[in-house]
Design an enzyme around this catalytic site. Structure first.
Site, short mmCIF file in Angstrom:
data_model
loop_
_atom_site.label_atom_id
_atom_site.label_comp_id
_atom_site.label_asym_id
_atom_site.label_seq_id
_atom_site.Cartn_x
_atom_site.Cartn_y
_atom_site.Cartn_z
N GLY A 18 0.14 -3.02 -6.74
CA GLY A 18 -0.88 -2.75 -5.73
C GLY A 18 -2.26 -2.77 -6.38
O GLY A 18 -2.74 -1.73 -6.85
N GLY A 20 -5.36 -2.71 -5.54
CA GLY A 20 -6.37 -2.40 -4.53
C GLY A 20 -7.42 -1.48 -5.12
O GLY A 20 -7.75 -1.55 -6.31
N ALA A 21 -7.92 -0.57 -4.27
CA ALA A 21 -9.01 0.33 -4.66
C ALA A 21 -8.64 1.16 -5.89
O ALA A 21 -9.42 1.28 -6.84
CB ALA A 21 -9.33 1.26 -3.49
N LEU A 22 -7.44 1.71 -5.88
CA LEU A 22 -7.02 2.60 -6.97
C LEU A 22 -6.40 1.81 -8.13
O LEU A 22 -6.84 1.91 -9.27
CB LEU A 22 -6.04 3.64 -6.41
CG LEU A 22 -5.52 4.70 -7.37
CD1 LEU A 22 -5.41 6.05 -6.67
CD2 LEU A 22 -4.16 4.31 -7.93
N GLY A 23 -5.39 0.99 -7.82
CA GLY A 23 -4.70 0.24 -8.87
C GLY A 23 -5.64 -0.76 -9.54
O GLY A 23 -5.60 -0.92 -10.77
N LYS A 200 -3.39 19.12 -4.23
CA LYS A 200 -4.16 17.95 -3.77
C LYS A 200 -4.13 17.88 -2.24
O LYS A 200 -5.11 17.49 -1.60
CB LYS A 200 -3.56 16.67 -4.39
CG LYS A 200 -4.28 15.38 -3.98
CD LYS A 200 -5.47 15.08 -4.86
CE LYS A 200 -6.43 14.05 -4.30
NZ LYS A 200 -5.94 12.70 -4.17
N ASN A 204 -6.45 16.73 1.08
CA ASN A 204 -6.09 15.57 1.89
C ASN A 204 -5.69 15.92 3.32
O ASN A 204 -6.04 15.18 4.26
CB ASN A 204 -4.96 14.76 1.23
CG ASN A 204 -5.44 13.98 0.02
OD1 ASN A 204 -4.86 14.10 -1.06
ND2 ASN A 204 -6.48 13.20 0.16
N ASN A 208 -8.40 14.08 5.52
CA ASN A 208 -7.86 12.79 5.96
C ASN A 208 -7.46 12.88 7.43
O ASN A 208 -7.76 11.97 8.22
CB ASN A 208 -6.66 12.37 5.11
CG ASN A 208 -7.08 11.94 3.71
OD1 ASN A 208 -7.68 12.71 2.97
ND2 ASN A 208 -6.78 10.73 3.34
N SER A 270 -9.92 7.73 3.03
CA SER A 270 -9.11 6.51 2.97
C SER A 270 -8.28 6.35 4.25
O SER A 270 -8.06 5.24 4.73
CB SER A 270 -8.20 6.54 1.74
OG SER A 270 -7.47 7.73 1.71
N1 LIG Z 1 -8.79 4.69 -2.99
C1 LIG Z 1 -8.91 5.91 -3.50
O1 LIG Z 1 -10.03 6.32 -3.92
C2 LIG Z 1 -7.73 6.80 -3.60
C3 LIG Z 1 -6.46 6.39 -3.19
N2 LIG Z 1 -5.39 7.23 -3.34
C4 LIG Z 1 -4.05 6.79 -2.96
O2 LIG Z 1 -3.69 5.63 -3.71
C5 LIG Z 1 -2.78 4.80 -2.99
C6 LIG Z 1 -3.36 3.39 -2.92
O3 LIG Z 1 -4.54 3.45 -2.12
P1 LIG Z 1 -5.72 2.39 -2.22
O4 LIG Z 1 -5.78 1.79 -3.55
O5 LIG Z 1 -6.91 3.07 -1.67
O6 LIG Z 1 -5.20 1.30 -1.17
P2 LIG Z 1 -5.57 -0.25 -1.08
O7 LIG Z 1 -5.18 -0.70 0.27
O8 LIG Z 1 -6.98 -0.48 -1.53
O9 LIG Z 1 -4.61 -0.88 -2.17
C7 LIG Z 1 -3.27 -1.17 -1.96
C8 LIG Z 1 -3.01 -2.55 -2.48
O10 LIG Z 1 -1.64 -2.87 -2.26
C9 LIG Z 1 -1.57 -4.24 -1.96
N3 LIG Z 1 -0.34 -4.58 -1.25
C10 LIG Z 1 -0.02 -4.36 0.04
N4 LIG Z 1 1.20 -4.89 0.31
C11 LIG Z 1 1.62 -5.45 -0.83
C12 LIG Z 1 2.78 -6.18 -1.18
N5 LIG Z 1 3.75 -6.42 -0.30
N6 LIG Z 1 2.89 -6.64 -2.45
C13 LIG Z 1 1.91 -6.41 -3.35
N7 LIG Z 1 0.80 -5.75 -3.08
C14 LIG Z 1 0.65 -5.26 -1.84
C15 LIG Z 1 -2.77 -4.49 -1.08
O11 LIG Z 1 -3.09 -5.87 -1.12
P3 LIG Z 1 -3.80 -6.61 0.14
O12 LIG Z 1 -5.07 -5.85 0.37
O13 LIG Z 1 -3.99 -7.97 -0.39
O14 LIG Z 1 -2.82 -6.49 1.27
C16 LIG Z 1 -3.83 -3.61 -1.74
O15 LIG Z 1 -4.61 -4.34 -2.65
C17 LIG Z 1 -2.63 5.48 -1.62
O16 LIG Z 1 -1.49 6.31 -1.61
C18 LIG Z 1 -3.90 6.35 -1.51
O17 LIG Z 1 -3.74 7.45 -0.63
C19 LIG Z 1 -5.52 8.46 -3.92
C20 LIG Z 1 -6.74 8.92 -4.31
C21 LIG Z 1 -7.94 8.16 -4.15
C1 LIG Z 2 -10.80 14.04 -2.70
C2 LIG Z 2 -10.81 12.53 -2.75
C3 LIG Z 2 -11.72 11.98 -1.71
C4 LIG Z 2 -11.42 12.11 -4.06
O1 LIG Z 2 -11.07 12.89 -5.09
C5 LIG Z 2 -9.41 12.04 -2.62
O2 LIG Z 2 -8.60 12.49 -3.37
C6 LIG Z 2 -8.88 11.08 -1.64
O3 LIG Z 2 -9.58 10.30 -0.97
O4 LIG Z 2 -7.66 11.05 -1.51
#
Ligand SMILES: NC(=O)C1=CN([C@@H]2O[C@H](COP(=O)(O)OP(=O)(O)OC[C@H]3O[C@@H](n4cnc5c(N)ncnc54)[C@H](OP(=O)(O)O)[C@@H]3O)[C@@H](O)[C@H]2O)C=CC1
Ligand SMILES: CC(C)(CO)C(=O)C(=O)O
Length: 320
Positions: A18, A20-23, A200, A204, A208, A270
């Site tokens: 994944g 995305g934003a976090l990974g 946490k 959330n 959220n 998020s």
């Molecule tokens: N963003 C943040 O600041 C924070 C996030 N979190 C948690 O982290 C986790 C991830 O969130 P976040 O990074 O924001 O989410 P995102 O949607 O930004 O990232 C998830 C990624 O997974 C990819 N994805 C979806 N389906 C598939 C698939 N079938 N195969 C491969 N990749 C796939 C998406 O790709 P595509 O977009 O191309 O579909 C996307 O890039 C969540 O549980 C969130 O609650 C926790 C704290 C903070």
């Molecule tokens: C508290 C916050 C916004 C950032 O630490 C978060 O953990 C989240 O979006 O899940």
């Protein structure tokens, strides 16, 4: 605490499930620090393969012109540390993804929000190959291969053991923390993953949930006396949920979370972003599972239950 962990000369290989934003953010930081990182991409695989990853960050912008990008998990090499960073709404894919990508002596580090995912992952790879982490991060994916890190970034990691028994601090946790610290990420080690996950949720669950139901940013929820008191009531219910699982969240923790949010820049959670983008909400892992954990212990959490039911309604209407 910076430089808390002594760096081990053995460098782990990482898989990011994944990007995305976090990974994308943590994976890019690890690669920039010299670690071997393999990224699973989805809709922007071709783009990232060609152009790499761009990270805009308050700690300094950078671009990785080349990344080891993969379109499918079963094409990735087996890695020492597999970072689970999909949205939890995609976790039904894990039985296909995980067995191949984690080494026999490797570990899956669940960095998703919510509760109960480690139990699911343990059923696939075995409890001894699971760890969890809570990310205090504000990050968004704003375009293909483009991550915007807005604030914070600290991670608290904990070992998983069957039924979330507290598992203490281990050597491998310290080694993984050392990798992240090398990448400039502040790390904390938790002796009790279940307590850390409930803590946490104190943030959330109210923010959220209410951000979606009330169509509001964090600053709006904090400046109105009615929503501010609703936030606090929900926080106390989470504290009670934790208590039902024999986890005691200190009294001042709620105050700290309220203060932390007052100091935050106005933030669209998020879950609210997912709702606005018409993506499925992480409602089961963030609300359903904590409720089920508490209910199994006989605890009734009426405000969280109502929020959960409202979110399920909105989620099903939004995605149809
Ligand atoms: N963003 C943040 O600041 C924070 C996030 N979190 C948690 O982290 C986790 C991830 O969130 P976040 O990074 O924001 O989410 P995102 O949607 O930004 O990232 C998830 C990624 O997974 C990819 N994805 C979806 N389906 C598939 C698939 N079938 N195969 C491969 N990749 C796939 C998406 O790709 P595509 O977009 O191309 O579909 C996307 O890039 C969540 O549980 C969130 O609650 C926790 C704290 C903070
Ligand atoms: C508290 C916050 C916004 C950032 O630490 C978060 O953990 C989240 O979006 O899940």
């Amino acid at each position: 605490m910076a430089n808390q962990f002594i760096y081990n000369s053995f460098q782990h290989s990482y898989a990011i499930l994944g990007t995305g934003a976090l990974g994308g953010y943590y994976g890019a930081c690890l690669q920039k620090a010299g670690l071997n990182v393999n990224f699973l991409l989805h809709s922007d695989y071709e783009y990232v393969k060609k152009h790499g990853l761009v990270v805009e960050s308050k700690n300094g912008d950078f671009t990785l012109t080349q990344v080891q990008a993969y379109p499918e998990a079963n094409k990735m090499p087996a890695c020492d540390v597999v970072i689970l960073a999909l949205k939890t709404t995609q976790n039904h894919l894990l039985p296909q993804m995980l067995p191949h990508v984690v080494k026999d002596n490797g570990v899956v580090l669940v960095l998703q929000n919510g509760l109960g995912v480690e139990d699911e992952v343990a059923k696939i790879v075995g409890a001894e190959r699971v760890m969890g982490g809570l990310c205090f991060l504000c990050s968004n994916k704003v375009a293909p291969g483009h991550i915007r890190h807005l604030d914070y970034g600290e991670i608290k990691i904990g070992e998983y053991a069957a039924n979330y028994q507290a598992a203490g601090i281990t050597n491998r946790m310290q080694q993984i923390a050392a990798d992240f610290e090398l990448a400039g990420i502040k790390m904390e080690l938790a002796e009790d993953l279940l307590l850390a996950r409930w803590q946490k949720l104190v943030w959330n669950i109210p923010y959220n949930g209410l951000s979606v139901v009330l169509d509001a940013r964090t600053d709006e929820l904090m400046s109105n006396p009615d929503t501010r008191s609703l936030v606090e009531e929900l926080m106390w219910e989470v504290v009670n949920g934790a208590k039902s699982c024999d986890r005691i969240i200190p009294q001042n923790f709620v105050e700290t979370m309220l203060h932390y949010t007052n100091k935050m820049k106005p933030y669209r959670t998020s879950m609210k972003i997912d709702y606005d983008e018409k993506r499925p909400l992480e409602v089961e892992t963030m609300f359903g599972n904590p409720l089920r954990f508490a209910q199994e212990k006989g605890a009734n959490l009426p405000n969280i239950t109502m929020l959960y039911q409202q979110l399920k309604f909105l989620d099903s209407r939004n995605c149809n």
